[in-house]
Design an enzyme around this catalytic site. Structure first.
Site, PDB file in Angstrom:
ATOM      1  N   CYS A 159       4.024  25.577  -5.309  1.00  0.00           N
ATOM      2  CA  CYS A 159       4.853  24.374  -5.502  1.00  0.00           C
ATOM      3  C   CYS A 159       6.042  24.674  -6.414  1.00  0.00           C
ATOM      4  O   CYS A 159       5.877  25.202  -7.523  1.00  0.00           O
ATOM      5  CB  CYS A 159       3.993  23.266  -6.099  1.00  0.00           C
ATOM      6  SG  CYS A 159       4.889  21.741  -6.460  1.00  0.00           S
ATOM      7  N   CYS A 217       0.151   6.448   5.289  1.00  0.00           N
ATOM      8  CA  CYS A 217       1.002   7.546   5.756  1.00  0.00           C
ATOM      9  C   CYS A 217       0.918   7.695   7.277  1.00  0.00           C
ATOM     10  O   CYS A 217       1.895   8.108   7.915  1.00  0.00           O
ATOM     11  CB  CYS A 217       0.595   8.861   5.089  1.00  0.00           C
ATOM     12  SG  CYS A 217       1.045   8.978   3.341  1.00  0.00           S
ATOM     13  N   CYS A 258      10.724  19.375  -8.634  1.00  0.00           N
ATOM     14  CA  CYS A 258      11.225  19.328  -7.263  1.00  0.00           C
ATOM     15  C   CYS A 258      10.964  17.941  -6.700  1.00  0.00           C
ATOM     16  O   CYS A 258       9.870  17.404  -6.858  1.00  0.00           O
ATOM     17  CB  CYS A 258      10.529  20.394  -6.414  1.00  0.00           C
ATOM     18  SG  CYS A 258      11.052  20.415  -4.679  1.00  0.00           S
ATOM     19  N   ASP A 305      -1.209  11.676 -17.967  1.00  0.00           N
ATOM     20  CA  ASP A 305      -0.906  12.988 -17.399  1.00  0.00           C
ATOM     21  C   ASP A 305      -1.719  14.136 -17.996  1.00  0.00           C
ATOM     22  O   ASP A 305      -2.291  14.935 -17.264  1.00  0.00           O
ATOM     23  CB  ASP A 305       0.594  13.280 -17.529  1.00  0.00           C
ATOM     24  CG  ASP A 305       1.028  14.493 -16.740  1.00  0.00           C
ATOM     25  OD1 ASP A 305       0.421  14.748 -15.688  1.00  0.00           O
ATOM     26  OD2 ASP A 305       1.959  15.177 -17.163  1.00  0.00           O
TER      27      ASP A 305
END
Length: 379
Positions: free
Chosen positions: A214, A188, A240, A134
């Protein structure tokens, strides 16, 4: 050394140490990601938390001497909380996103990567590595996508056939020339649910994210939250999950493979009012082990105030008045003033008028005026 056999042995060993999926790719430049990052920079979509040098984010040779390949790993995390406490009148609760349940995933993935390094060195003493989770230079999503872990969804997450997008990602650049795996085709298709339901319209077509809009990013900021986003925050304290929970690929996906990732319900879904006055020491002791604590208590407390306003929790009026009058931080005083206006009532209005007479910070004064206007509008 039989590099192909070593690859197979690494795959086998990875399962033994709790790596749910592993893939291999080249150490070539991530050209497509570079174009995407340049466009993101041009449009002002960055969060500010990422590595500033785009070249380092896409070219492994700039961060590692003579890289030959990259190993990508993924660990599945739970999507459902066992024994989740209910939010009710007088005991309203906030929520941390699923990626912040349990022990900070950075620690969990670094543990797995460290064990993988030790195993490879036991087989090839001259092996070299640079592992990242990350916060490294490379884009985890780009590495995972090219290594065949999953495809990059419109929600800007890696989606795996086995675990959906509920996976943590990490990678290891190495000097060993492992054969690359085949990337997955985008699956997708015409589905656009995540883009359509994003609360702030942060998801753009083509898997582009405006981080500045965001909610996951906004919950981590420390200043005043813009009015337009306060009403979108709901009871979110950190992160979120909307773009994941609506994804059809995540339907029925809930994995409890790793004990470290199991949430403590009272931490993942905590009572809001106690957060308003929690001390630094108490916050560190209770929340310090979760990834959502990395920015400290200030964003969490501000978000808790907004959540109480979202619930219009009249039982929190006295607590909010205390914060407005006593907290030394303007963001807390001002956000509490706005929240009092959202909740309304005679007690809130009286407190706002009294604070207006003594407040010296201009930003807080603006919030007091907003609060009073909200009450008058209701009247």
């Amino acid at each position: 050394m039989d590099i192909n056999q070593l690859k197979q042995d690494i795959i086998t060993y990875s399962k033994e140490i709790g790596i749910d999926k592993i893939g291999f790719t080249t150490a070539d430049t991530f050209s497509e990601m570079k174009n995407r990052l340049l466009r993101q920079e041009m449009l002002g979509y960055q969060s500010g938390f990422e590595e500033k040098d785009i070249e380092k984010r896409v070219d492994p040779s700039l961060i590692f001497d003579q890289p030959k390949s990259i190993i990508a790993i993924a660990l599945a995390y739970p999507s459902k909380m066992k024994n989740a406490p209910q939010s009710k009148r007088g005991e309203r609760r906030g929520i941390f996103c699923r990626a912040s349940w349990g022990t900070d995933y950075h620690h969990v993935l670094r543990d797995r990567l460290s064990k993988l390094e030790e195993y490879i060195v036991s087989r090839v003493p001259q092996a070299r590595f640079k592992s990242m989770v990350d916060t490294g230079e490379l884009v985890d999503r780009a590495v995972a996508e090219r290594a065949g872990i999953g495809w990059s969804g419109k929600n800007c997450s890696i989606i795996t056939p086995e675990f959906g997008s509920y996976v943590y990602l990490g990678e290891m650049v190495t000097n060993l020339p492992f054969a690359p795996d085949t990337p997955m085709e985008d699956q997708c298709g015409t589905c656009n649910k995540c883009v359509d339901v994003c609360p702030t319209g942060a998801l753009m077509e083509g898997g582009q994210l405006d981080s500045q809009k965001c909610i996951a990013f906004l919950t981590q900021t420390k200043g005043f939250l813009a009015d337009e986003y306060r009403v979108k925050l709901g009871n979110r304290l950190y992160g979120c999950d909307t773009c994941q929970t609506v994804c059809p690929e995540n339907k029925g996906m809930d994995f409890h493979f790793h004990e470290e990732m199991e949430p403590d319900p009272e931490i993942a879904k905590p009572l809001l009012k106690p957060l308003l006055t929690i001390s630094n020491r108490e916050f560190k002791e209770k929340y310090g082990h979760v990834s959502g604590s990395w920015r400290g208590k200030k964003p969490i407390q501000r978000n808790a105030i907004i959540a109480l306003a979202h619930f219009k929790d009249e039982t929190a009026v006295d607590d909010l008045i205390h914060v407005m009058e006593k907290d030394v931080r303007p963001v807390m005083r001002g956000t509490s003033a706005w929240a009092l206006g959202k909740i309304g009532g005679e007690t809130a209005e009286k407190a706002l008028l009294m604070q207006q007479a003594v407040e010296t910070d201009e930003e807080v004064m603006d919030e007091i005026r907003k609060g009073l206007n909200l009450i008058q509008y209701k009247g």
